[in-house]
Design an enzyme around this catalytic site. Structure first.
Site, PDB file in Angstrom:
ATOM      1  N   LEU A 281     -56.627  72.757  31.095  1.00 37.55           N
ATOM      2  CA  LEU A 281     -57.243  71.869  31.851  1.00 37.55           C
ATOM      3  C   LEU A 281     -58.089  70.719  30.492  1.00 37.55           C
ATOM      4  O   LEU A 281     -58.494  71.451  29.634  1.00 37.55           O
ATOM      5  CB  LEU A 281     -58.371  72.308  33.013  1.00 37.55           C
ATOM      6  CG  LEU A 281     -57.845  73.380  33.787  1.00 37.55           C
ATOM      7  CD1 LEU A 281     -58.829  73.697  34.990  1.00 37.55           C
ATOM      8  CD2 LEU A 281     -56.628  72.839  34.453  1.00 37.55           C
TER       9      LEU A 281
ATOM     10  N   GLY B  75     -55.665  76.878  31.274  1.00 41.48           N
ATOM     11  CA  GLY B  75     -54.718  76.274  32.107  1.00 41.48           C
ATOM     12  C   GLY B  75     -53.236  75.967  31.575  1.00 41.48           C
ATOM     13  O   GLY B  75     -52.369  76.055  32.388  1.00 41.48           O
TER      14      GLY B  75
ATOM     15  N   ASN C 232     -58.525  82.041  28.190  1.00 33.32           N
ATOM     16  CA  ASN C 232     -59.603  82.319  27.339  1.00 33.32           C
ATOM     17  C   ASN C 232     -61.141  81.720  28.042  1.00 33.32           C
ATOM     18  O   ASN C 232     -61.935  81.557  27.171  1.00 33.32           O
ATOM     19  CB  ASN C 232     -59.424  81.767  26.083  1.00 33.32           C
ATOM     20  CG  ASN C 232     -59.133  80.468  26.235  1.00 33.32           C
ATOM     21  OD1 ASN C 232     -58.270  79.732  27.042  1.00 33.32           O
ATOM     22  ND2 ASN C 232     -59.450  79.600  25.369  1.00 33.32           N
ATOM     23  N   GLU C 233     -61.025  81.457  29.492  1.00 32.62           N
ATOM     24  CA  GLU C 233     -62.211  80.726  30.009  1.00 32.62           C
ATOM     25  C   GLU C 233     -63.488  81.490  29.413  1.00 32.62           C
ATOM     26  O   GLU C 233     -64.232  80.584  29.268  1.00 32.62           O
ATOM     27  CB  GLU C 233     -62.112  80.904  31.436  1.00 32.62           C
ATOM     28  CG  GLU C 233     -61.097  79.863  32.060  1.00 32.62           C
ATOM     29  CD  GLU C 233     -59.554  80.144  31.901  1.00 32.62           C
ATOM     30  OE1 GLU C 233     -59.197  81.185  31.328  1.00 32.62           O
ATOM     31  OE2 GLU C 233     -58.659  79.238  32.424  1.00 32.62           O
TER      32      GLU C 233
END
Ligand code: CO8
Length: 260
Positions: free
Chosen positions: A66, A111, A135-136
């Site tokens: 994202l 994303g 890996n957020e």
């Protein structure tokens, strides 16, 4: 202006290749998502198109995920529009009747990994410099439940628990080992391998394969469909928090300083 998504249709095979081309890192900006959705819709409506290969126009980066800039310093209306587009793309790809194969020719964080996870089969370039994973948490944010569900459906609960909490980015060899990708091949064989896997999948009677895919995936998609608005509200509220905005700014700054 459809120039961030290149669609090549091979009429004889009934297979389209979608190449993402959003420089410099194929981030999933609102413009990219919008063009992607329009291109996707056209393929879904094209009866001659049976399968799609997802890949990147840029070797080395499949997609940076994202677009962090879409989630920084904007207003609630913008976050709402952006999140709707992210949900829409996931739902369309995850539940597609077409055979979807990801030809992962570069790094695929967050994303980008989700995009790959929507496909039916993942072929990745065997280059230890590339990484893939959700890996957020490293950005101080939390992968939404449907990212989590898509991952759990792919690699199982225990591996997901660890991968998500630690925000693990896997090398291709590690990704293969846990089943995050299905096959590793030399870089110059990614596209041709995806095509030959596609021809195997397309040999299965289409209707039976589609119903089976739906049977496997619909319960997961329904969880989001039943609460799209709540999921949007949750995203907008979360991303608007000062602490989260600070984390994202710091992460962007660290990305830039890495180069200097
Ligand atoms: N969004 C916006 N800009 C980005 C992004 C991104 N995702 N990734 C990189 N950029 C920018 C960099 O800041 C840099 O900008 P500048 O040129 O101005 O300095 C430029 O793109 C080039 O980046 P790099 O120099 O880092 O390029 P490399 O080729 O060295 O590396 C990578 C490419 C591997 C893709 C690397 O850039 C990277 O790791 N990027 C970060 C990827 C990432 O962590 N993405 C997470 C996005 S969040 C997400 O997808 C899910 C969010 C779920 C939301 C849930 C909330 C509730």
């Amino acid at each position: 202006s459809n120039h961030r998504v290149i669609v090549d249709m091979d009429q004889s095979l009934g297979v389209a290749t979608i190449k993402i081309k959003n420089p410099p890192v194929n981030s999933l900006s609102l413009e990219l998502l919008t063009e992607f959705l329009i291109g996707w819709e056209k393929l879904e409506n094209d009866k001659s198109c049976k399968g799609v290969i997802l890949t990147s126009n840029y070797p080395k980066i499949f997609s940076a995920g994202l677009d962090i800039l879409e989630m920084c310093g904007k207003n609630a209306a913008h976050y709402t529009e952006y999140w709707k587009a992210v949900q829409e793309l996931w739902l369309k790809l995850y539940m597609s009747n077409m055979v979807v194969i990801a030809a992962i020719n570069g790094s695929s964080p967050a994303g980008g990994c989700l995009l790959a996870l929507t496909s039916d089969y993942r072929v990745m370039a065997d280059n230890p410099k590339y990484t893939i994973g959700l890996n957020e948490t490293l950005l101080g944010i939390v992968a939404p439940f449907w990212f989590k569900d898509n991952l759990v459906n792919t690699i199982g609960n225990r591996a997901s628990e660890q991968a998500l909490q630690l925000g693990l980015l896997f090398s291709p060899a590690e990704a293969l080992k846990i089943g995050l990708v299905d096959q590793l091949v030399p870089e110059d064989k990614v596209q041709s391998t995806a095509l030959s896997v596609m021809s195997q999948w397309l040999k299965i009677p289409d209707h039976a394969r589609q119903l089976t895919k739906t049977m496997m995936r619909k319960p997961t998609a329904d969880l989001l469909l039943k609460q799209r608005e709540a999921d949007i509200d949750n995203f907008v509220r979360f991303i608007s928090r000062d602490g989260i905005q600070k984390s994202l700014h710091m992460y962007l700054k660290a990305l830039k300083e890495r180069k200097e």
